[in-house]
Motif scaffolding. Structure first.
Motif, PDB file in Angstrom:
ATOM      1  N   ILE A  18      89.483  21.430   4.243  1.00 43.05           N
ATOM      2  CA  ILE A  18      89.538  20.886   2.886  1.00 43.05           C
ATOM      3  C   ILE A  18      88.117  20.913   2.331  1.00 43.05           C
ATOM      4  CG2 ILE A  18      90.033  18.854   1.485  1.00 43.05           C
ATOM      5  CD1 ILE A  18      92.140  18.132   3.636  1.00 43.05           C
ATOM      6  N   SER A  19      87.964  21.529   1.173  1.00 45.88           N
ATOM      7  CA  SER A  19      86.643  21.668   0.559  1.00 45.88           C
ATOM      8  C   SER A  19      86.488  20.700  -0.598  1.00 45.88           C
ATOM      9  CB  SER A  19      86.451  23.097   0.053  1.00 45.88           C
ATOM     10  OG  SER A  19      86.499  24.000   1.136  1.00 45.88           O
ATOM     11  N   PHE A  20      85.304  20.111  -0.678  1.00 45.32           N
ATOM     12  CA  PHE A  20      84.916  19.254  -1.789  1.00 45.32           C
ATOM     13  C   PHE A  20      83.864  19.980  -2.603  1.00 45.32           C
ATOM     14  CE2 PHE A  20      87.109  16.198   0.621  1.00 45.32           C
ATOM     15  CZ  PHE A  20      87.232  15.020  -0.086  1.00 45.32           C
ATOM     16  N   SER A  21      83.944  19.871  -3.916  1.00 48.50           N
ATOM     17  CA  SER A  21      82.954  20.457  -4.812  1.00 48.50           C
ATOM     18  C   SER A  21      82.756  19.500  -5.972  1.00 48.50           C
ATOM     19  CB  SER A  21      83.440  21.822  -5.314  1.00 48.50           C
ATOM     20  OG  SER A  21      82.473  22.408  -6.146  1.00 48.50           O
ATOM     21  N   ALA A  22      81.533  19.359  -6.423  1.00 42.57           N
ATOM     22  CA  ALA A  22      81.193  18.413  -7.486  1.00 42.57           C
ATOM     23  C   ALA A  22      81.677  17.003  -7.139  1.00 42.57           C
ATOM     24  CB  ALA A  22      81.745  18.876  -8.828  1.00 42.57           C
ATOM     25  N   GLY A  23      81.670  16.687  -5.835  1.00 40.12           N
ATOM     26  CA  GLY A  23      82.046  15.363  -5.378  1.00 40.12           C
ATOM     27  C   GLY A  23      83.537  15.082  -5.336  1.00 40.12           C
ATOM     28  N   MET A  24      84.365  16.088  -5.585  1.00 40.84           N
ATOM     29  CA  MET A  24      85.816  15.892  -5.625  1.00 40.84           C
ATOM     30  C   MET A  24      86.518  16.900  -4.717  1.00 40.84           C
ATOM     31  SD  MET A  24      86.088  13.498  -7.927  1.00 40.84           S
ATOM     32  CE  MET A  24      87.667  13.480  -8.709  1.00 40.84           C
ATOM     33  N   PRO A  25      87.716  16.552  -4.217  1.00 39.50           N
ATOM     34  CA  PRO A  25      88.484  17.538  -3.461  1.00 39.50           C
ATOM     35  C   PRO A  25      88.751  18.750  -4.353  1.00 39.50           C
ATOM     36  CG  PRO A  25      89.467  15.360  -3.254  1.00 39.50           C
ATOM     37  CD  PRO A  25      88.423  15.277  -4.321  1.00 39.50           C
ATOM     38  N   ALA A  26      88.545  19.962  -3.813  1.00 35.79           N
ATOM     39  CA  ALA A  26      88.655  21.159  -4.641  1.00 35.79           C
ATOM     40  C   ALA A  26      89.759  22.110  -4.189  1.00 35.79           C
ATOM     41  CB  ALA A  26      87.330  21.903  -4.672  1.00 35.79           C
ATOM     42  N   ASN A  27      89.904  22.312  -2.873  1.00 34.51           N
ATOM     43  CA  ASN A  27      90.920  23.235  -2.379  1.00 34.51           C
ATOM     44  C   ASN A  27      91.021  23.134  -0.863  1.00 34.51           C
ATOM     45  OD1 ASN A  27      88.903  24.999  -1.182  1.00 34.51           O
ATOM     46  ND2 ASN A  27      88.493  25.716  -3.251  1.00 34.51           N
ATOM     47  N   GLY A  37      89.771   4.341  -6.151  1.00 35.60           N
ATOM     48  CA  GLY A  37      88.414   3.933  -5.810  1.00 35.60           C
ATOM     49  C   GLY A  37      87.683   5.091  -5.160  1.00 35.60           C
ATOM     50  N   SER A  38      87.235   4.897  -3.922  1.00 35.89           N
ATOM     51  CA  SER A  38      86.509   5.950  -3.211  1.00 35.89           C
ATOM     52  C   SER A  38      87.385   6.664  -2.176  1.00 35.89           C
ATOM     53  CB  SER A  38      85.274   5.372  -2.525  1.00 35.89           C
ATOM     54  OG  SER A  38      85.670   4.425  -1.549  1.00 35.89           O
ATOM     55  N   LEU A  39      88.700   6.460  -2.256  1.00 41.20           N
ATOM     56  CA  LEU A  39      89.646   7.096  -1.331  1.00 41.20           C
ATOM     57  C   LEU A  39      90.331   8.273  -2.018  1.00 41.20           C
ATOM     58  CD1 LEU A  39      91.190   7.088   1.378  1.00 41.20           C
ATOM     59  CD2 LEU A  39      92.866   5.598   0.259  1.00 41.20           C
ATOM     60  N   ASN A  40      90.245   9.441  -1.391  1.00 45.19           N
ATOM     61  CA  ASN A  40      90.906  10.650  -1.884  1.00 45.19           C
ATOM     62  C   ASN A  40      92.188  10.853  -1.088  1.00 45.19           C
ATOM     63  OD1 ASN A  40      88.640  11.827  -3.628  1.00 45.19           O
ATOM     64  ND2 ASN A  40      87.640  11.366  -1.696  1.00 45.19           N
ATOM     65  N   MET A  41      93.308  10.829  -1.763  1.00 42.24           N
ATOM     66  CA  MET A  41      94.599  11.069  -1.118  1.00 42.24           C
ATOM     67  C   MET A  41      95.006  12.492  -1.469  1.00 42.24           C
ATOM     68  SD  MET A  41      96.201   7.342  -1.690  1.00 42.24           S
ATOM     69  CE  MET A  41      95.597   7.310  -3.357  1.00 42.24           C
ATOM     70  N   ILE A  42      94.949  13.353  -0.465  1.00 45.81           N
ATOM     71  CA  ILE A  42      95.099  14.789  -0.660  1.00 45.81           C
ATOM     72  C   ILE A  42      96.416  15.254  -0.067  1.00 45.81           C
ATOM     73  CG2 ILE A  42      94.092  17.036  -0.108  1.00 45.81           C
ATOM     74  CD1 ILE A  42      91.388  15.379   0.231  1.00 45.81           C
ATOM     75  N   ILE A  62      90.830  10.874   2.775  1.00 46.97           N
ATOM     76  CA  ILE A  62      89.418  11.105   3.078  1.00 46.97           C
ATOM     77  C   ILE A  62      88.576  10.297   2.093  1.00 46.97           C
ATOM     78  CG2 ILE A  62      87.589  12.837   3.197  1.00 46.97           C
ATOM     79  CD1 ILE A  62      89.773  14.913   3.833  1.00 46.97           C
ATOM     80  N   THR A  63      87.716   9.464   2.637  1.00 47.26           N
ATOM     81  CA  THR A  63      86.845   8.658   1.768  1.00 47.26           C
ATOM     82  C   THR A  63      85.660   9.489   1.286  1.00 47.26           C
ATOM     83  OG1 THR A  63      85.502   7.883   3.612  1.00 47.26           O
ATOM     84  CG2 THR A  63      87.430   6.530   3.011  1.00 47.26           C
ATOM     85  N   ASP A  64      85.092   9.069   0.157  1.00 47.89           N
ATOM     86  CA  ASP A  64      83.890   9.730  -0.363  1.00 47.89           C
ATOM     87  C   ASP A  64      82.771   9.642   0.667  1.00 47.89           C
ATOM     88  OD1 ASP A  64      85.121  10.327  -2.757  1.00 47.89           O
ATOM     89  OD2 ASP A  64      84.216   8.662  -3.854  1.00 47.89           O
ATOM     90  N   GLN A  65      82.659   8.513   1.359  1.00 53.20           N
ATOM     91  CA  GLN A  65      81.605   8.331   2.341  1.00 53.20           C
ATOM     92  C   GLN A  65      81.721   9.354   3.462  1.00 53.20           C
ATOM     93  OE1 GLN A  65      81.494   4.574   4.374  1.00 53.20           O
ATOM     94  NE2 GLN A  65      79.409   4.893   5.057  1.00 53.20           N
ATOM     95  N   LEU A  66      82.928   9.602   3.950  1.00 51.28           N
ATOM     96  CA  LEU A  66      83.124  10.609   4.996  1.00 51.28           C
ATOM     97  C   LEU A  66      82.781  11.999   4.479  1.00 51.28           C
ATOM     98  CD1 LEU A  66      84.172  11.316   7.873  1.00 51.28           C
ATOM     99  CD2 LEU A  66      86.358  11.749   6.777  1.00 51.28           C
ATOM    100  N   ALA A  67      83.300  12.334   3.307  1.00 49.91           N
ATOM    101  CA  ALA A  67      83.128  13.684   2.776  1.00 49.91           C
ATOM    102  C   ALA A  67      81.705  13.976   2.320  1.00 49.91           C
ATOM    103  CB  ALA A  67      84.088  13.918   1.621  1.00 49.91           C
TER     104      ALA A  67
END
Length: 75
Positions: A30-39, A52-57, A67-72
């Motif tokens: 899972i790739s993050f770009s510009a601080g957000m999940p991208a693909n 909040g800071s939790l990304n549900m993908i 995946i949390t922002d802190q982890l990514a």
């Protein structure tokens, strides 16, 4: 749901590639770009929401990652 092993490669301040390894040995990147999940490496049916800071993908019909922002991004 279960915890999975992850490997994180940071590519600058707001980019990262996270490899998730399932207990059976399968993986998903899972790739993050510009601080957000991208693909993902699946290349289709990629979507996400944030709380909040939790990304549900979601990838495909049956894969879900939290995946949390802190982890990514180390924030």
């Amino acid at each position: 749901m279960t915890r999975c092993a992850v490997n994180i490669v940071h590519n600058g301040a707001d980019k990262a590639d996270i490899t998730v390894t399932w207990p059976d040995g399968g993986t998903r990147v899972i790739s993050f770009s510009a601080g957000m999940p991208a693909n993902s490496d699946l290349g289709k049916d990629f979507r996400f929401t944030r709380e909040g800071s939790l990304n549900m993908i979601r990838v495909g019909v049956s894969e879900r990652f939290e995946i949390t922002d802190q982890l990514a991004l180390g924030d």
